[in-house]
Design a protein around this motif. Structure first.
Motif, short mmCIF file in Angstrom:
data_model
loop_
_atom_site.label_atom_id
_atom_site.label_comp_id
_atom_site.label_asym_id
_atom_site.label_seq_id
_atom_site.Cartn_x
_atom_site.Cartn_y
_atom_site.Cartn_z
N LEU A 85 -7.43 -2.42 -5.17
CA LEU A 85 -5.97 -2.00 -4.86
C LEU A 85 -5.63 -1.01 -6.09
CD1 LEU A 85 -4.38 -5.29 -4.17
CD2 LEU A 85 -5.03 -3.54 -2.48
N ASP A 86 -6.18 -1.13 -7.10
CA ASP A 86 -5.95 0.22 -8.13
C ASP A 86 -6.55 1.34 -7.88
OD1 ASP A 86 -4.13 0.29 -10.50
OD2 ASP A 86 -5.99 0.83 -11.49
N ILE A 87 -7.82 1.12 -7.63
CA ILE A 87 -8.46 2.46 -7.24
C ILE A 87 -7.94 2.97 -6.05
CG2 ILE A 87 -10.90 2.99 -6.28
CD1 ILE A 87 -12.04 0.75 -7.46
N ARG A 88 -7.47 2.10 -5.10
CA ARG A 88 -6.72 2.68 -3.85
C ARG A 88 -5.53 3.63 -4.29
NH1 ARG A 88 -7.45 -1.70 0.74
NH2 ARG A 88 -9.80 -1.58 1.08
N LYS A 89 -4.88 2.98 -5.34
CA LYS A 89 -3.54 3.60 -5.50
C LYS A 89 -3.80 4.58 -6.44
CE LYS A 89 -0.25 1.51 -8.65
NZ LYS A 89 0.67 0.40 -8.93
N ARG A 90 -4.79 4.88 -7.06
CA ARG A 90 -4.88 6.04 -8.20
C ARG A 90 -5.90 7.00 -7.79
NH1 ARG A 90 -1.68 4.10 -12.11
NH2 ARG A 90 -1.31 1.94 -12.06
N THR A 91 -6.92 6.42 -7.04
CA THR A 91 -8.31 7.20 -7.00
C THR A 91 -8.56 7.75 -5.70
OG1 THR A 91 -8.84 6.45 -9.06
CG2 THR A 91 -10.56 7.50 -7.71
N LEU A 92 -8.41 6.65 -4.86
CA LEU A 92 -9.18 6.83 -3.33
C LEU A 92 -8.01 6.86 -2.44
CD1 LEU A 92 -12.10 6.75 -2.60
CD2 LEU A 92 -11.73 4.33 -2.46
N GLY A 93 -7.80 8.14 -1.70
CA GLY A 93 -7.14 8.29 -0.80
C GLY A 93 -7.74 8.33 0.52
N TYR A 94 -7.23 7.60 1.69
CA TYR A 94 -7.86 7.47 2.84
C TYR A 94 -6.74 7.80 4.06
CZ TYR A 94 -10.13 4.61 6.47
OH TYR A 94 -10.87 4.21 7.84
N VAL A 95 -7.31 8.76 4.73
CA VAL A 95 -6.42 8.97 6.18
C VAL A 95 -7.27 8.48 7.38
CG1 VAL A 95 -5.51 10.81 7.69
CG2 VAL A 95 -5.47 11.18 5.12
N SER A 96 -6.54 7.35 7.85
CA SER A 96 -7.32 6.63 8.84
C SER A 96 -6.79 7.18 10.19
CB SER A 96 -7.22 5.16 8.82
OG SER A 96 -5.85 5.02 9.26
N GLN A 97 -7.37 6.57 11.40
CA GLN A 97 -6.71 7.19 12.54
C GLN A 97 -5.77 6.30 12.98
OE1 GLN A 97 -9.61 8.59 15.39
NE2 GLN A 97 -11.23 7.75 14.21
N PHE A 98 -5.42 5.10 12.23
CA PHE A 98 -4.57 4.66 12.74
C PHE A 98 -3.31 4.20 11.55
CE2 PHE A 98 -8.65 2.90 13.94
CZ PHE A 98 -8.56 3.05 15.37
N LEU A 99 -2.21 4.19 12.32
CA LEU A 99 -0.94 4.10 11.52
C LEU A 99 -0.50 2.55 11.52
CD1 LEU A 99 1.29 5.79 9.99
CD2 LEU A 99 2.57 6.06 11.96
N ARG A 100 -0.57 1.86 10.33
CA ARG A 100 -0.24 0.63 10.36
C ARG A 100 0.88 0.29 9.45
NH1 ARG A 100 -5.64 -2.20 10.66
NH2 ARG A 100 -5.57 -3.07 12.72
N VAL A 101 2.29 0.12 10.13
CA VAL A 101 3.55 0.13 9.02
C VAL A 101 4.49 -1.03 9.69
CG1 VAL A 101 3.22 2.41 8.44
CG2 VAL A 101 4.40 1.81 10.17
N ILE A 102 5.02 -1.22 8.61
CA ILE A 102 6.32 -2.24 9.01
C ILE A 102 7.18 -1.57 9.98
CG2 ILE A 102 8.15 -3.62 8.17
CD1 ILE A 102 6.72 -4.33 5.73
#
Lengths: 234, 260
Positions: free
Chosen positions: A88-105
């Motif tokens: 989670l820390d890697i994703r927060k600071r280092t690794l960005g990801y643009v997926s094809q799906f939008l998953r939001v509240i």
């Protein structure tokens, strides 16, 4: 160029327990490297495992074998064995990801969804929101929509919200899964600009692009996933 | 959430037997501040038993539950004195029940429901209590003019938000939630999810949330524990567990979600 991500001897297979425990091998022996400032296109026919491989780079899918090391906060971390906290820390600071799906509240305004990754990094809300406004403007999302949830938007609009959210933080590594699919020419051009800007600030990028024009315009190299298909070299 | 954070809660080898029947078995995990752990599994899989055993409501047959208290450092919650444990449950911990009626006092006003928890930790100033209760109603999006109304006059969604306000007013650090969105219709559920996620972030709460709704688990939790017949059969990063489930039962659970 400094190396940012290194996958070694990576293999993936899916075991479908609910369907007679059949095992579906995807690929094996994958060696992949990504350095700062480059944009590598993942290629291969449909079903060859491009998206699967990208999801593995993001630790969204597990690895059946091998290691995927990511340069994070001055250290090399293997995301195939890292703890959930570290990932989670890697994703927060280092690794960005643009997926094809939008998953939001549901109900959360678009502006907040786009600003969120920056806020999570500790940027004050005002600065983050300003940057979100800039990106939404560049991606031609009309201002009257910014306070609405993107779940009510069209597919193309949702895709652009996803892109704005993915590009708001200056991640050192970026993974782009068909970022220009379902976009018109003008918006595609904007996405290409964003990718060029990310490259020039030194981001290491891997992407899946459905059209040649996009690939030829921004990519510095390509990586064919098909050649690692199980049985490909028999 | 930073890696240097000490765990707030440490559960080790927790087992709860009901005679020969397994409630939950050999459960171990750690939880840090700001972290949300989802527990999923079908009815009867041991989720609620586990939650009760962790939250000092039911002493386990075996294993330990240790909590990082503000004053005395890490303590085994079942070795504490009764008074210590009660204080912990009233201040540092909060419990949000599926049915708001189990977590609210229905015969006193909304304001009193919130004020009561403050008084339990020694607050005696009526003006403070009332203004703090009012401010919490605002945070959970209930209009001030409802402060003196009985919760029984509230809708289900409002009651659930009131229960959350009542629980969070003492600034707890660890919140247990048992199907908090269970009885709510979807629009109310979305509003509650948004609220919960905001509160978790702003207050750096650690949360253990039991739910059978995988969509809720995905949107709220960082990590997911999948239970079957009292045992944890899969435990990991939420999106990894849901998108690339390894265990047969998790695969069945994920593949049973209705698509829309």
């Amino acid at each position: 160029m400094s190396e940012m991500l290194h996958a070694k001897n990576v293999a993936k297979s899916f075991t479908l327990h609910t369907q007679g425990s059949v095992t579906i091998p995807v690929f094996e022996g994958v060696e992949f490297m990504l350095s700062a400032g480059e944009c590598i296109a993942l290629t291969g026919e449909s079903g060859s495992g491009k998206s699967t491989f990208m999801r593995m780079l993001y630790a969204n899918y597990t690895c059946s074998q091998g290691s995927i090391k990511v340069f994070h906060n001055g250290d090399w971390l293997d995301i195939t064995t890292a703890s959930p906290h570290s990932i989670l820390d890697i994703r927060k600071r280092t690794l960005g990801y643009v997926s094809q799906f939008l998953r939001v509240i549901p109900r959360v305004p678009t502006l907040d969804i786009v600003a969120e990754p920056l806020v999570a990094l500790g940027t004050d809300r005002e600065t983050a929101t300003d940057k979100a406004r800039d990106l939404l403007t560049r991606l031609r999302i009309p201002e009257r929509l910014w306070q609405l949830s993107p779940l009510t938007f069209s597919g193309g609009e949702q895709q652009r919200v996803n892109i704005a959210r993915g590009f708001i933080a200056d991640y050192p590594i970026m993974l782009l899964d068909e970022p220009t699919a379902s976009l018109d020419a003008q918006n595609r051009a904007t996405v290409l600009e964003l990718i060029e800007e990310a490259k020039s600030r030194g981001a290491a990028i891997a992407g899946i692009f459905h059209d040649h024009e996009t690939r030829d315009a921004v990519c510095t190299g390509s990586f064919d996933v098909t050649s690692f298909k199980v049985g490909a070299n028999d | 959430m930073t890696q240097i954070n000490e765990p707030l809660l440490r559960v080790d080898d927790l087992t709860m037997m009901y005679g020969d029947r397994i409630g939950c078995k050999d459960v171990s995990f750690e939880l840090r501040p700001g972290e949300v752990l989802g527990i999923v599994g079908e009815s009867g899989s041991g989720k609620s038993t586990l939650l009760r055993s962790i939250s000092a409501q039911q002493e386990p047959t075996k294993g330990t539950v240790e909590y990082q208290t503000r004053i005395d450092g890490i303590c085994d919650v079942y070795q504490m004195s009764e008074a210590q444990r009660r204080l912990l449950m009233r201040t540092d911990w909060a419990f949000v029940h599926q049915n708001p009626r189990d977590g609210l006092r229905m015969n006193v006003s909304a304001g009193a429901n919130i004020g009561e928890r403050m008084m339990a930790i020694g607050d005696r100033h009526y003006g403070n209590i009332r203004s703090n209760a009012d401010s919490w109603l605002g945070k959970v999006e209930i209009a001030s003019e409802r402060l003196d109304d009985l919760p029984s006059t509230f809708s289900g969604g409002m009651q659930q938000r009131l229960q959350i306000a009542r629980n969070l007013v003492t600034s707890p650090r660890l919140v247990f939630m048992d199907e908090p969105t269970g009885g709510l219709d979807v629009s109310v559920q979305a509003r509650l999810l948004d609220l919960l996620r905001g509160l978790v972030h702003d207050l750096n709460l650690a949360v253990i949330i039991v739910t059978h709704d995988l969509a809720v688990a995905r949107l709220l939790s960082h990590r997911l524990m999948v239970m079957q017949q009292g045992k944890v059969i899969e435990h990991g990063l939420t999106d990894q567990v849901l998108d690339d489930p390894q265990h047969a039962y998790t695969q069945l659970l994920v593949s049973s979600i209705l698509q829309n």
